[in-house]
Design a protein around this motif. Structure first.
Motif, short mmCIF file in Angstrom:
data_model
loop_
_atom_site.label_atom_id
_atom_site.label_comp_id
_atom_site.label_asym_id
_atom_site.label_seq_id
_atom_site.Cartn_x
_atom_site.Cartn_y
_atom_site.Cartn_z
N GLY A 713 -10.90 -0.78 7.56
CA GLY A 713 -9.90 -1.33 6.66
C GLY A 713 -9.71 -2.83 6.78
N LYS A 714 -10.53 -3.50 7.57
CA LYS A 714 -10.39 -4.95 7.72
C LYS A 714 -10.61 -5.64 6.38
N ARG A 715 -9.72 -6.57 6.07
CA ARG A 715 -9.86 -7.29 4.80
C ARG A 715 -10.99 -8.30 4.90
N LEU A 716 -11.96 -8.19 3.99
CA LEU A 716 -13.12 -9.07 3.99
C LEU A 716 -12.85 -10.33 3.19
N TRP A 717 -12.19 -10.18 2.06
CA TRP A 717 -11.80 -11.31 1.23
C TRP A 717 -10.85 -10.83 0.14
N SER A 718 -10.19 -11.77 -0.52
CA SER A 718 -9.36 -11.42 -1.67
C SER A 718 -9.37 -12.58 -2.65
N THR A 719 -9.04 -12.28 -3.90
CA THR A 719 -9.00 -13.30 -4.94
C THR A 719 -7.56 -13.54 -5.37
N ASP A 720 -7.36 -14.55 -6.19
CA ASP A 720 -6.04 -14.81 -6.76
C ASP A 720 -5.83 -13.95 -8.00
N PRO A 721 -4.56 -13.70 -8.37
CA PRO A 721 -4.30 -12.99 -9.64
C PRO A 721 -4.77 -13.81 -10.82
N LYS A 722 -5.00 -13.12 -11.94
CA LYS A 722 -5.44 -13.79 -13.17
C LYS A 722 -4.31 -13.87 -14.20
N VAL A 723 -3.41 -12.90 -14.17
CA VAL A 723 -2.29 -12.87 -15.11
C VAL A 723 -1.07 -12.37 -14.35
N ASP A 724 0.12 -12.47 -14.97
CA ASP A 724 1.30 -11.84 -14.39
C ASP A 724 1.25 -10.36 -14.72
N GLY A 725 1.25 -9.54 -13.71
CA GLY A 725 1.13 -8.10 -13.94
C GLY A 725 2.07 -7.32 -13.06
N SER A 726 2.71 -6.31 -13.64
CA SER A 726 3.65 -5.48 -12.87
C SER A 726 3.56 -4.02 -13.29
N ALA A 727 2.39 -3.61 -13.74
CA ALA A 727 2.24 -2.23 -14.20
C ALA A 727 2.41 -1.27 -13.04
N GLU A 728 2.80 -0.04 -13.38
CA GLU A 728 2.98 0.98 -12.37
C GLU A 728 1.64 1.42 -11.79
N LEU A 729 1.75 1.99 -10.60
CA LEU A 729 0.54 2.51 -9.95
C LEU A 729 -0.07 3.63 -10.77
N ARG A 730 -1.39 3.62 -10.84
CA ARG A 730 -2.13 4.72 -11.43
C ARG A 730 -3.31 5.03 -10.53
N PRO A 731 -3.77 6.27 -10.51
CA PRO A 731 -4.86 6.61 -9.61
C PRO A 731 -6.22 6.08 -10.03
N ILE A 732 -6.37 5.65 -11.29
CA ILE A 732 -7.67 5.19 -11.76
C ILE A 732 -7.89 3.75 -11.29
N PRO A 733 -8.97 3.47 -10.58
CA PRO A 733 -9.20 2.11 -10.07
C PRO A 733 -9.33 1.10 -11.19
N ARG A 734 -8.99 -0.13 -10.88
CA ARG A 734 -9.10 -1.21 -11.85
C ARG A 734 -10.40 -1.99 -11.69
N VAL A 735 -11.24 -1.58 -10.75
CA VAL A 735 -12.51 -2.27 -10.52
C VAL A 735 -13.64 -1.27 -10.67
N THR A 736 -14.66 -1.64 -11.44
CA THR A 736 -15.87 -0.83 -11.56
C THR A 736 -17.07 -1.74 -11.41
N PHE A 737 -18.27 -1.16 -11.32
CA PHE A 737 -19.43 -1.96 -10.94
C PHE A 737 -20.64 -1.64 -11.80
N VAL A 738 -21.37 -2.69 -12.14
CA VAL A 738 -22.71 -2.56 -12.70
C VAL A 738 -23.61 -3.34 -11.76
N GLY A 739 -24.34 -2.61 -10.91
CA GLY A 739 -25.07 -3.28 -9.84
C GLY A 739 -24.10 -3.99 -8.93
N ARG A 740 -24.34 -5.27 -8.70
CA ARG A 740 -23.51 -6.06 -7.80
C ARG A 740 -22.34 -6.72 -8.52
N ALA A 741 -22.29 -6.58 -9.83
CA ALA A 741 -21.23 -7.21 -10.62
C ALA A 741 -19.99 -6.33 -10.63
N ALA A 742 -18.85 -6.92 -10.30
CA ALA A 742 -17.56 -6.22 -10.37
C ALA A 742 -16.90 -6.55 -11.69
#
Length: 763
Positions: A713-742
Motif C-alpha cells: 500500500g505504499k504510495r508511489l506517486w499522486s497527481t493534482d486534481p483537475k476540477v472541483d469534484g465532490s461526487a459520492e463514492l461509487r464502486p466503479i473505478p475512475r481509472v482505466t487503461f489501454v496499455g500503459r496509458a491511464a
C-alpha cells in the motif's frame, strides 16, 4: 532502452545500440554485426566471471544453445565463455515474451492458442532431438515472433548425456513450471520434465494461471509434487492433450512426438471456456521491469483486453496443515527454491509463487500523447461523471448525460457520441462491452472476437448501456445497445430498475456476459436473456414468487441475486438467495441461501465473492464478512472479518479493498479475511482501485490519481486534481487503461489521459 552510463560501447567487436534488459546473472544488449544484422548479446555480470561453478554453467548454456539452434530457438551467432567477461550473442528476435503478451491482453484463445501449443511442442521436439533438456520452460523464456514462438535461455539446460549441474545447495528453476522430479531429484531430470513444464505453460497461456498456483513458492512446489492440476478453465479439447503431460510419474507422460499428434488434431478454432480472463497481480514497476526478454526484441504494441475480465482459478484444495508444514520445512532446509530463472528474472513479481505475468512494461497506444477533454452532455444537460471501459484502441465511456461515447486512447478524439434523449432522464450508465462470436442461438458464446471488415484491428463490439427515466415521467427504463464501431443504436428494450435495493449501490441493472445481456423485465417477474448484437430475446425464466431479483455477472458467469419483496420494501433485507443462470437456456441452478444483505464484488478462483453488510450504530453501512460461493461445486464459505469496514468494497485479484470517503484504504484477503495493509491514499472520495501497470490506481471525482504498491500500500506517486469534484463514492473505478496509458474520469464529464510511466507532477 538506451545505453546507460558505464555500459560498454561494444562487446566482442559488436557495437551496442541499446540495453534490452538486466537480470540477476547478466545484462542483455542489442548489438549489430558488421553486415548490420541485429543480435542480442548476453553479458555475464563481472562478479560471476571468477566463479568456476557459474562459468561451467555458462559453458553448458552456450553449448546447449549451439546444439539446438534452429527454426524454434534463437541461433547462437558468437560467444566467448572463456574470456575474462563471458558473453554470448544470439539472433535478435522481435516480439514480446509470452509473459508480456498475457500481461497486456489476457489469456490466449482460438487459433492463436492452437498455433502456440503446436509451435512450442515443435520447438521442444527439436530441442530433445539435439539431446538437450531445457529445464526452464516458462513464459518469459518464450518469445512470440511474427514467425511463431521461439524458446530462449538455455541457462540451466543440459545435454542428455551430461551430469546435471546444480548450483551448490539450490534447486534451480521456477516452481510453477517445474516438474515434480525437478523439485525432488534434479539430477534425475530428463525430457519428460520438459513435457510437464510445457503442460503447465499451455494451461497458463489458456487461462492466465498455472495449474498448481498457490500463495507462496513453497506451497506452489507442494502442489506440483502432491496435488492434481486445476484444469477447469482449460478448453476441453486442449485439456485432453495437456492433462497427460501433468502426470506425476515421468514415465506415464507422452513424448513430444506423441503430444504433437494430439495437438495437431485440435480444432482450428479452440473454444475459450467462460470464466477465464486476465489474471495479473499488479506489482511495483521495479518488479514489472525484471523480465529482461533475453534474446528478444522490443515489446510489440498491445490490444486492449475486453470490457472486464476475471481472475482464473487458483488451487482449491490443501493437504492437512501438518503435511504442508513438513514439506515447507524440507524445502526450506534442504534446498532454496529460486523464483528467478537462469538470468535472475522472475515470473512472480509479488513473490507469492503465482504466475501472474506482470513482467515487462505495457506499451503505449501508437502515437500517444497526454490529452484532456470534457465529454459534452448533449440535450440532457446533466454533466456528472462518466466511467470508461477499454476496448481495442479506444475507451467506451458512459454516464453524465450520454449513453456512451467512443474515445480514441492515443489522442482523446471522440469517434462518436450517443447522447441522451433529453429530459426526462434521471441518469445513464455504461453496462459493458460484448464482442462478436456468439452463436446467436442462445448457446454459450465463444469468446473469440469476430473480425470487423471496416476496422480489422478492432473486433465487432456492441456497447451496452442503460438509461433510468426520471420519476413521474411515465417513461420506461431502457437497456440500449450501440454498434461499437460507429455508435449507431442497434436496439433498446425496457427493463425493471430495482437492483440497488437488492444487491447494493454498485448493482447493475443490465449484465453483459459473453454476447448475452441479462436483465429483469419491467414487471420484475421474469429474468430475460438477449443477444447483445440483435436484441433478440433468447429466453425468459420466472423470478421466484414473492422475491425481487437483480442480475449479477462475475467471472464470465451470470447469477440472479434475490430477496423477499417484503424485506426489500421495508429496507430490511435479512436473507438472500443466489442462483447461477445458464446462459444457453436461462435455466437457474441450485439456490444458495445467505444471510443478508450482501453486495456482489466479482469472481476469484472461479467463485462468486460477496461482502455481507450490516448497519452500524449511526446508520452507516459497514461490512463484517466476506462470502465465497462456488455455484458449480455447491459450496459456500463465509469468513467473518476481525473488524467491520466501511466505505466502498472492491475486489481486485483476490483482495477486497475497502475505500472510505476520507481516502483510507484497507486491503483484506478475500479468502482468509486477514488485513494485508491499511493506508491513506491521499485521495478523498476515492472510488475503488483499478489494477494497472505496476500499481493500484485510486481516482477522485476531481480527477486526482494516486498510485499505490499492491504489496504494502505504499504510495508511489499522486497527481493534482483537475476540477472541483465532490461526487459520492461509487464502486466503479475512475481509472482505466489501454496499455500503459491511464484514462481518468471525473466530475463535470472530465476525461483525461497520461502515461503511467510519466505521471503528471503534483504541485
Amino acid at each position: 532502452m538506451s545505453l546507460r552510463s558505464g555500459d560498454p560501447e561494444e562487446i566482442g567487436g559488436y557495437p551496442l545500440e541499446a540495453r534490452l534488459g538486466s537480470g540477476g546473472m547478466g545484462t542483455v544488449f542489442l548489438g549489430r554485426t558488421a553486415s548490420g544484422r541485429p543480435v542480442a548479446i548476453k553479458l555475464i555480470h563481472q562478479q560471476f566471471a571468477d566463479d568456476d561453478e557459474f562459468r561451467t554453467r555458462f559453458r553448458q548454456e552456450v553449448a546447449a544453445a549451439r546444439r539446438v539452434s534452429g527454426a524454434f530457438t534463437a541461433a547462437v551467432v558468437d560467444a566467448d565463455p572463456e574470456g575474462p567477461h563471458p558473453w554470448m550473442a544470439t539472433t535478435y528476435i522481435e516480439g514480446p515474451t509470452l509473459a508480456q503478451r498475457i500481461a497486456r491482453r489476457g489469456p490466449t484463445g482460438g487459433a492463436e492458442l492452437r498455433s502456440l501449443a503446436i509451435g512450442l511442442a515443435e520447438a521442444l521436439r527439436d530441442i530433445h532431438r539435439a539431446d538437450v533438456v531445457h529445464r526452464d520452460l516458462k513464459p518469459s523464456n518464450v518469445v512470440l515472433s511474427a514467425e511463431g514462438p521461439r524458446v530462449i535461455d538455455f541457462g540451466i539446460s543440459r545435454a542428455a548425456d551430461q551430469q546435471t549441474l546444480t548450483m551448490t545447495g539450490r534447486v534451480i528453476g521456477t516452481p510453477p513450471f517445474m516438474s515434480p522430479e525437478q523439485l525432488q531429484n534434479p539430477r534425475g531430470v530428463g525430457p519428460s520434465s520438459d513435457v510437464f513444464s510445457l503442460g503447465t505453460l499451455l494451461v497458463y497461456a489458456a487461462t492466465g494461471q498455472g495449474p498448481f498456483d498457490a500463495d507462496s513458492p513453497y506451497m506452489t512446489a507442494y502442489q506440483v509434487v502432491h496435488e492434481p492440476p486445476a484444469l477447469d478453465l482449460v478448453p476441453p479439447a486442449l485439456r485432453a492433450a495437456v492433462e497427460p503431460c501433468l502426470t506425476k510419474d515421468p514415465a506415464a507422460r507422452p513424448s513430444v512426438d506423441e503430444l504433437l499428434v494430439l495437438l495437431r488434431d485440435l480444432p482450428a478454432e479452440l473454444e475459450v471456456v467462460a470464466g477465464g480472463g486476465r489474471t495479473r497481480d499488479v506489482a511495483t514497476e521495479h518488479h514489472l521491469r525484471r523480465d529482461t526478454g533475453a534474446g528478444t526484441g522490443g515489446a510489440s504494441g498491445s490490444d486492449g483486453a475486453g470490457a472486464s475480465a476475471a481472475p482464473g482459478p487458483r488451487r482449491r484444495r490443501w493437504r492437512p496443515a501438518l503435511a504442508a508444514a513438513a514439506v515447507i520445512a524440507v524445502l526450506a532446509t534442504g534446498v532454496a527454491l529460486l523464483n528467478a530463472g537462469s538470468d535472475g528474472t522472475s515470473d512472480e513479481p509479488d513473490g507469492k509463487g503465482r504466475n501472474v505475468a506482470a513482467t515487462g512494461e505495457a506499451a503505449l497506444p501508437g502515437g500517444f500523447r497526454p490529452w484532456r477533454q470534457d465529454v459534452p452532455a448533449g440535450k440532457a444537460k446533466i454533466p456528472e461523471e462518466v466511467r470508461c471501459l477499454p476496448g481495442g484502441d479506444s475507451v467506451y465511456c458512459g454516464g453524465g448525460g450520454v449513453v456512451a461515447t467512443r474515445v480514441r486512447a492515443s489522442d482523446g478524439k471522440r469517434l462518436w457520441t450517443a447522447a441522451g434523449p433529453g429530459i426526462p432522464v434521471q441518469d445513464m450508465y455504461l453496462a459493458g462491452l460484448a464482442t462478436a462470436g456468439g452463436h446467436g442461438d442462445g448457446k454459450q458464446p465463444d469468446a473469440t472476437p469476430g473480425k470487423n471488415p471496416r476496422n480489422p484491428k478492432n473486433p465487432d463490439r456492441t456497447v451496452i448501456g442503460y438509461r433510468i427515466a426520471a420519476e413521474g415521467s411515465g417513461l420506461p427504463d431502457e437497456v440500449v445497445a450501440l454498434d461499437g464501431e460507429r455508435g449507431k443504436e442497434l436496439w433498446s428494450a425496457p427493463f425493471g430498475a430495482h437492483s440497488a435495493a437488492v444487491a447494493g449501490p454498485g448493482a447493475a441493472e443490465a449484465v453483459v456476459t459473453g454476447s448475452t445481456v441479462l436483465t429483469v423485465d419491467v414487471t420484475g417477474t421474469r429474468a430475460e436473456g438477449r443477444d447483445a448484437r440483435s436484441g433478440r430475446k433468447l429466453w425468459t425464466v420466472p423470478v421466484p414468487a414473492g422475491e425481487q431479483c437483480a442480475p449479477v455477472g462475475a467471472g464470465g458467469r451470470a447469477y440472479l441475486l434475490c430477496a423477499p419483496k417484503a424485506q426489500v420494501q421495508a429496507g430490511e433485507v435479512r436473507r438472500v438467495t443466489v442462483r447461477g443462470v445458464d446462459l444457453g437456456s436461462g435455466r437457474p441452478g441450485r439456490s444458495f441461501g445467505l444471510d443478508g444483505p450482501v453486495e456482489p464484488l466479482g469472481a476469484d478462483r472461479g467463485r462468486l465473492v460477496l461482502a455481507r453488510q450490516r448497519v452500524g450504530e449511526i446508520g452507516v453501512v459497514e461490512y463484517d464478512a466476506v462470502i465465497r460461493l462456488d455455484a458449480r461445486g455447491g459450496k459456500v464459505a463465509t469468513t467473518k472479518l476481525p473488524r467491520t469496514y466501511g466505505g466502498v468494497p472492491r475486489l481486485v485479484d483476490g483482495t477486497v479493498y475497502f475505500t472510505e470517503q476520507s481516502g483510507r484504504a484497507s486491503a483484506v484477503d478475500a479468502t482468509s479475511g486477514k488485513l494485508r495493509w491499511a493506508r491513506h491514499t491521499g485521495v478523498e472520495g476515492a472510488a475503488g482501485p483499478a489494477a494497472g501497470p505496476g500499481a493500484l490506481y485510486f481516482g477522485s471525482a476531481g480527477g486526482k490519481v494516486a498510485a499505490l504498491a499492491p504489496r504494502d500500500g505504499k504510495r508511489l506517486w499522486s497527481t493534482d486534481p483537475k476540477v472541483d469534484g465532490s461526487a459520492e463514492l461509487r464502486p466503479i473505478p475512475r481509472v482505466t487503461f489501454v496499455g500503459r496509458a491511464a484514462i481518468v474520469s471525473g466530475e463535470n464529464n472530465l476525461l483525461y489521459a497520461f502515461d503511467t510511466a510519466k505521471p503528471p507532477k503534483s504541485g
